[in-house]
Scaffold this motif. Structure first.
Motif, PDB file in Angstrom:
ATOM      1  N   TRP A 115      -2.600 -88.883 -36.272  1.00 47.94           N
ATOM      2  CA  TRP A 115      -1.455 -89.236 -35.424  1.00 47.94           C
ATOM      3  C   TRP A 115      -1.571 -90.643 -34.843  1.00 47.94           C
ATOM      4  N   ILE A 116      -2.702 -91.291 -35.068  1.00 52.21           N
ATOM      5  CA  ILE A 116      -2.934 -92.575 -34.399  1.00 52.21           C
ATOM      6  C   ILE A 116      -1.825 -93.607 -34.669  1.00 52.21           C
ATOM      7  N   PRO A 117      -1.393 -93.823 -35.929  1.00 53.22           N
ATOM      8  CA  PRO A 117      -0.332 -94.824 -36.126  1.00 53.22           C
ATOM      9  C   PRO A 117       0.923 -94.526 -35.298  1.00 53.22           C
ATOM     10  N   ALA A 118       1.345 -93.261 -35.313  1.00 50.57           N
ATOM     11  CA  ALA A 118       2.568 -92.909 -34.563  1.00 50.57           C
ATOM     12  C   ALA A 118       2.352 -93.101 -33.059  1.00 50.57           C
ATOM     13  N   LEU A 119       1.192 -92.657 -32.554  1.00 48.10           N
ATOM     14  CA  LEU A 119       0.935 -92.784 -31.116  1.00 48.10           C
ATOM     15  C   LEU A 119       0.787 -94.252 -30.714  1.00 48.10           C
ATOM     16  N   ALA A 120       0.193 -95.043 -31.602  1.00 44.98           N
ATOM     17  CA  ALA A 120       0.047 -96.473 -31.306  1.00 44.98           C
ATOM     18  C   ALA A 120       1.417 -97.145 -31.292  1.00 44.98           C
ATOM     19  N   GLU A 121       2.272 -96.778 -32.264  1.00 42.92           N
ATOM     20  CA  GLU A 121       3.620 -97.364 -32.338  1.00 42.92           C
ATOM     21  C   GLU A 121       4.443 -97.018 -31.100  1.00 42.92           C
ATOM     22  N   MET A 122       4.278 -95.791 -30.597  1.00 40.47           N
ATOM     23  CA  MET A 122       5.068 -95.391 -29.431  1.00 40.47           C
ATOM     24  C   MET A 122       4.439 -95.883 -28.127  1.00 40.47           C
ATOM     25  N   GLY A 123       3.317 -96.562 -28.225  1.00 43.08           N
ATOM     26  CA  GLY A 123       2.679 -97.111 -27.026  1.00 43.08           C
ATOM     27  C   GLY A 123       1.977 -96.071 -26.186  1.00 43.08           C
ATOM     28  N   PHE A 132      24.508 -89.136 -26.846  1.00 47.87           N
ATOM     29  CA  PHE A 132      25.195 -90.413 -27.115  1.00 47.87           C
ATOM     30  C   PHE A 132      24.203 -91.571 -27.253  1.00 47.87           C
ATOM     31  N   TYR A 133      22.916 -91.226 -27.281  1.00 44.16           N
ATOM     32  CA  TYR A 133      21.899 -92.283 -27.372  1.00 44.16           C
ATOM     33  C   TYR A 133      21.054 -92.120 -28.632  1.00 44.16           C
ATOM     34  N   ASP A 134      20.579 -93.239 -29.130  1.00 42.93           N
ATOM     35  CA  ASP A 134      19.550 -93.183 -30.167  1.00 42.93           C
ATOM     36  C   ASP A 134      18.222 -93.187 -29.408  1.00 42.93           C
ATOM     37  N   ALA A 135      17.608 -92.028 -29.313  1.00 45.04           N
ATOM     38  CA  ALA A 135      16.373 -91.922 -28.518  1.00 45.04           C
ATOM     39  C   ALA A 135      15.401 -91.003 -29.219  1.00 45.04           C
ATOM     40  N   ASN A 136      14.148 -91.355 -29.179  1.00 46.48           N
ATOM     41  CA  ASN A 136      13.144 -90.417 -29.683  1.00 46.48           C
ATOM     42  C   ASN A 136      11.817 -90.611 -28.962  1.00 46.48           C
ATOM     43  N   PHE A 137      10.964 -89.621 -29.130  1.00 43.69           N
ATOM     44  CA  PHE A 137       9.682 -89.637 -28.419  1.00 43.69           C
ATOM     45  C   PHE A 137       8.752 -90.738 -28.917  1.00 43.69           C
ATOM     46  N   LEU A 138       8.997 -91.225 -30.132  1.00 41.59           N
ATOM     47  CA  LEU A 138       8.120 -92.270 -30.650  1.00 41.59           C
ATOM     48  C   LEU A 138       8.293 -93.565 -29.864  1.00 41.59           C
ATOM     49  N   ASN A 139       9.464 -93.706 -29.256  1.00 42.47           N
ATOM     50  CA  ASN A 139       9.728 -94.914 -28.487  1.00 42.47           C
ATOM     51  C   ASN A 139      10.532 -94.547 -27.238  1.00 42.47           C
ATOM     52  N   PRO A 140       9.899 -93.800 -26.319  1.00 45.76           N
ATOM     53  CA  PRO A 140      10.650 -93.164 -25.231  1.00 45.76           C
ATOM     54  C   PRO A 140      11.343 -94.134 -24.272  1.00 45.76           C
ATOM     55  N   ASN A 141      10.819 -95.359 -24.159  1.00 46.46           N
ATOM     56  CA  ASN A 141      11.424 -96.272 -23.180  1.00 46.46           C
ATOM     57  C   ASN A 141      12.542 -97.124 -23.761  1.00 46.46           C
ATOM     58  N   ASN A 142      12.796 -96.938 -25.013  1.00 42.93           N
ATOM     59  CA  ASN A 142      13.776 -97.791 -25.666  1.00 42.93           C
ATOM     60  C   ASN A 142      14.902 -96.977 -26.255  1.00 42.93           C
ATOM     61  N   ARG A 143      15.882 -96.637 -25.454  1.00 46.82           N
ATOM     62  CA  ARG A 143      16.988 -95.876 -26.032  1.00 46.82           C
ATOM     63  C   ARG A 143      18.250 -96.727 -26.040  1.00 46.82           C
TER      64      ARG A 143
END
Lengths: 406, 302
Positions: free
Chosen positions: A90-98, B36-47
């Protein structure tokens, strides 16, 4: 009256002081299952607290199945634990998401040199190290010597002999199966297939990051996988690799791929166990193969106790502690010097350690493992259920993985 | 301005209103907002606000099957799955309730208590139990069928697409059946005995009595329980997840499973924004069906 008041005020100050200075809390997220038990983890927490007065370790437990969701949701709401045990995939995904940050500074040259190089490959992403390995596994075939003797079978040295052994032993009418295989929608099914893929020289991604899961080596591996499955127990899609030991322990299975601790478990049940390193396939350059799977400990980017978290990780991963952990739970030593300890020189540890040099990490460069895992399982299922030919299934998987890698 | 007398009930209702606002209205509002947002857990602060794009995505995004959108295929599968489970629960529920109501059955109280067990067992545990019961190697079902020579080789209940689809909704029906039986039984017990006596005097047979007296008088109960069961079944997740995780292939990937997959597993394609749009669609659909049921119930039609 005045004395009483002074006493109360002093007591309150003392209490405040105790709360303010004594307990520094470290939250640690730990998966349970796959060898990890609450008792072991509690013992570790207590030891660390004992050696670090004033520190309070709060272990948060979650099943392996739910670990990924727990991490992403807790990161999403800004409440991630300080230290997180993670599947290194999971490291790449967790790193990408900060969610996690590089910990290169934590890894001294001395610490780096302690581990096999391939171990670092499992926790490296974009040239940075994101976690320290806590547990490592390689797998070899565990075979039933009695069944091999009964059918005058030699220990297989290549894929043809592997297939021949499975075919010869297979006697489903009497409940005897040539091989036991897993097929449930779960990580261990993907890891199982990866053994065949890697053993034939195939990969999910090549060194440049191109998706190659549909090249000729991979297609041949899946083809063989399907052929071998004809001599497996019925309905392999129902089975997790973790449950196959129950079947093997009955003494009615020729061979299957598993950890050393399950080889020992089968021996305890009276099965005469032999171990067989996974032989390279027809297209392979290497004589043997394995998939290097690691679990690791990462520091949350949201942690306010990063120093303490680093201390905890270092404490857990000394040579002594790591060896204690691996011997207790039956994991393969990730450290070179650990592998030299007398306890790891037994016949049953040797093949698991010897294959490390031929191993390749589970998920190098894969940006969204959870999705890729689903895609690969789907490809395997479509072939096992005769919905697709291996090429068609892997072409489709490659198409989706390419999008996931963008 | 309300008079003191008129405003009094509001004070009593206030805790409930506050609880509903916190636990129902706010989460629902957040789901609507997220859709109504493009949001996901991979980038939670950027919707990013995307308007109706997520709703368009529902009908455009194709994953494994190039012929139908991922969402629509899960939705249609859900309709079939819920239909199968609900039908089974209703038919067996009526049948079971009639047996429990029969004068010829001794020890009714014991049977009624036993019948509630499947409903009392946590659903996840029930699913685990069925996973082993139906296991092709160690499962008791295959073992019995093999010993009775009904089958020659074990049946793969959970590993062939069609059979897994049927098996999962049958297990779901097993879990929900006790509720159905108990509710229909209470409806049966409220039918005056004199109706049956009069019908018998007029020479009506058992079938005629069932279709002309029992079933019509059970209508309100049946409608109510089937509405409740419809909502629960549509949201059923635990059983499928534990038995098959939506597989093999996508055979049991109903809408709740697909929503989970889009939220957590296919974040690159999906994410929580798109999963919210799927959720809103499901909530809307179930609400419309529920309103239809309620209207039918009010009109006293069947």
């Amino acid at each position: 009256m005045k004395k009483g008041l002074v006493f109360v005020v002093l007591s309150m100050m003392l209490l405040l002081a105790v709360f303010a200075f004594s307990d520094e809390t470290l939250r640690v997220l730990v998966p349970i299952g796959g060898g990890y038990t609450i008792e072991d983890q509690e013992a570790i927490a207590k030891e660390f607290e004992r050696d670090n007065p004033g520190v309070n370790v709060e272990m948060e437990y979650v099943g392996w199945d739910e670990l990924w969701n727990k991490i992403v949701t807790s990161v999403g709401v800004g409440a991630a634990p300080d230290v997180m045990y993670i599947g290194s995939r999971w490291i790449p995904a967790l790193a990408e998401m900060g969610a996690i940050e590089p910990i290169d500074d934590l890894v001294t040259q001395e610490k780096y040199d302690m581990y096999w190089e391939t171990v670092w490959d499992t926790v490296r992403y974009n040239e940075h190290i994101y976690a320290i390995v806590r547990a490592m596994s390689t797998k070899v075939f565990i075979y039933n010597k009695d069944l091999f003797k009964k059918h005058n079978l030699e220990v297989p040295k290549n894929w043809d002999e592997l297939l021949h052994a499975a075919k010869t032993i297979h006697d489903p009418k009497n409940g005897v199966y040539g091989v036991a295989m897993a097929g449930q929608k779960f990580i261990s099914t993907v890891t199982q297939f990866q053994h065949y893929l890697y053993a034939n020289g195939g990969r999910i991604l090549d060194e440049e990051g191109n998706v190659v899961i549909n090249d000729s080596k991979a297609i041949r591996a899946l083809d063989f996988y399907k052929e071998l499955s004809s001599y497996a127990q019925p309905a392999i899609i129902e089975w997790r690799r973790e449950d196959l030991i129950k079947l093997f322990e009955t003494g009615k299975v020729g061979f299957y791929l598993d950890h050393v601790h399950n080889a020992l478990a089968a021996m305890e049940k009276g099965v005469d166990v032999g171990l067989l390193k996974f032989p390279g396939g027809p297209d392979a350059d290497l004589p043997y193969s394995t998939v290097i799977v690691t679990d690791s400990m990462a520091i949350s980017a949201q942690s306010k106790n990063k120093e303490l978290a680093a201390k905890f990780i270092n404490y857990m991963t000394t040579l002594e502690k790591q060896a204690e952990w691996d011997l207790t739970l039956g994991f393969v030593p990730p450290m070179k010097r650990e592998a030299e300890l007398p306890e790891f020189q037994t016949w049953y540890w040797k093949p698991y350690i010897e294959v490390i040099q031929y191993g390749y990490p589970e998920a190098v460069g894969i940006k969204d493992w959870e999705a890729v895992q689903q895609v690969i399982v789907d490809a395997i299922h479509s072939v096992l259920l005769d919905v697709s030919e291996p090429k068609q299934a892997l072409d489709n998987a490659a198409r989706i993985i390419s999008i996931l890698q963008q | 301005m309300l008079s003191k007398k008129k405003s009094t009930p509001i004070y009593f209702l206030l805790p409930l209103i506050i609880a509903a606002a916190i636990f129902i209205i706010y989460p629902l509002y957040k789901v609507v907002e997220l859709s109504f947002y493009d949001a996901n857990f991979l980038n939670p602060n950027n919707r990013t606000f995307v308007g109706l794009e997520n709703y368009k995505w529902l009908f455009n995004f194709k994953l494994f099957n190039p012929n139908i959108s991922y969402f629509l295929s899960a939705f249609l599968r859900s309709l079939l799955w819920v239909g199968g489970s609900l039908l089974l629960k209703l038919v067996l529920g009526i049948f079971g309730a009639m047996i429990f109501n029969s004068d010829r059955l001794y020890g009714k109280k014991v049977y009624r208590s036993l019948a509630i067990i499947p409903w009392a067992i946590p659903w996840a545990m029930a699913a685990m139990m069925w996973a082993w019961t139906l296991n092709s190697q160690f499962g008791i079902v295959n073992s019995i069928l093999l010993r009775l020579n009904i089958i020659n080789s074990p049946i793969s209940f959970l590993s062939t697409p069609t059979l897994a689809f049927i098996t999962t909704f049958v297990v779901d029906a097993w879990v929900g059946l006790p509720f159905m039986i108990i509710m229909i039984l209470s409806g049966l017990q409220s039918i005056p005995e004199s109706y049956y006596e009069a019908a018998k005097i007029d020479g009506a047979g058992d079938f005629r009595i069932f279709f002309k007296i029992t079933l019509p008088l059970l209508k309100p109960v049946i409608l109510t329980v089937s509405l409740l069961s419809l909502v629960w079944t549509f949201n059923s997740f635990d059983i499928i997840w534990i038995l098959t995780k939506g597989g093999p292939l996508s055979a049991t990937e109903t809408l709740p499973v697909a929503i989970y997959n889009i939220s957590f597993l296919f974040q690159k394609f999906g994410g929580i924004g798109k999963a919210s749009a799927m959720t809103i669609f499901q909530v809307g659909f179930v609400t419309i069906i529920s309103l239809f049921y309620i209207k039918t119930l009010e009109r006293g039609e069947f």
